[in-house]
Design an enzyme around this catalytic site. Structure first.
Site, PDB file in Angstrom:
ATOM      1  N   CYS A 194       0.344   3.952   2.663  1.00 55.83           N
ATOM      2  CA  CYS A 194       0.941   3.240   4.122  1.00 55.83           C
ATOM      3  C   CYS A 194       1.786   3.429   4.206  1.00 55.83           C
ATOM      4  CB  CYS A 194       0.346   1.327   4.113  1.00 55.83           C
ATOM      5  SG  CYS A 194      -1.317   1.343   4.006  1.00 55.83           S
ATOM      6  N   CYS A 217       1.259  -1.573   0.274  1.00 58.34           N
ATOM      7  CA  CYS A 217      -0.067   0.141   0.048  1.00 58.34           C
ATOM      8  C   CYS A 217       0.810   1.207   0.322  1.00 58.34           C
ATOM      9  CB  CYS A 217      -0.974  -0.028   1.466  1.00 58.34           C
ATOM     10  SG  CYS A 217      -1.758   1.732   1.568  1.00 58.34           S
TER      11      CYS A 217
END
Length: 103
Positions: free
Chosen positions: A31, A28
């Site tokens: 993230c 991600c």
């Protein structure tokens, strides 16, 4: 310091005090941006415990809390969810959110 937690120890790690749990995954992009911000906050905010949970490896807990997008930060107070932040947020914005939950 940010603690890595799992489905097995989630309840024990979040049972007391104010805890921020970062639900994330290694693939991600947002993230990867949020991670260093969480690390910085963990080093500065001594009244708050910071944890991270890989949603790929810990699907039970992510499902239990209805985590549909990552990064998602859950803020827990004595084991109960009191706030949720979805998506990347810069440090200043997270600090402002966390002001409500510090002693």
């Amino acid at each position: 310091m940010v603690h890595e937690i799992t489905d097995a120890n989630f309840a024990a790690e979040t049972a007391t005090g104010t805890v921020v749990v970062d639900f994330w995954a290694p693939w991600c992009g947002p993230c990867k941006m949020q991670g260093p911000v969480i690390e910085e906050l963990a080093n500065e905010e001594t009244d708050i415990k910071f944890c991270k949970m890989n949603v790929d490896d810990n699907q039970q807990t992510a499902g239990q809390f209805g985590i549909m997008s990552i990064p998602t930060l859950l803020i827990l107070k004595d084991g109960k969810v009191v706030d949720q932040v979805v998506g990347y947020h810069p440090k200043a914005q997270l600090q402002k959110t966390l002001e409500n939950y510090t002693v």
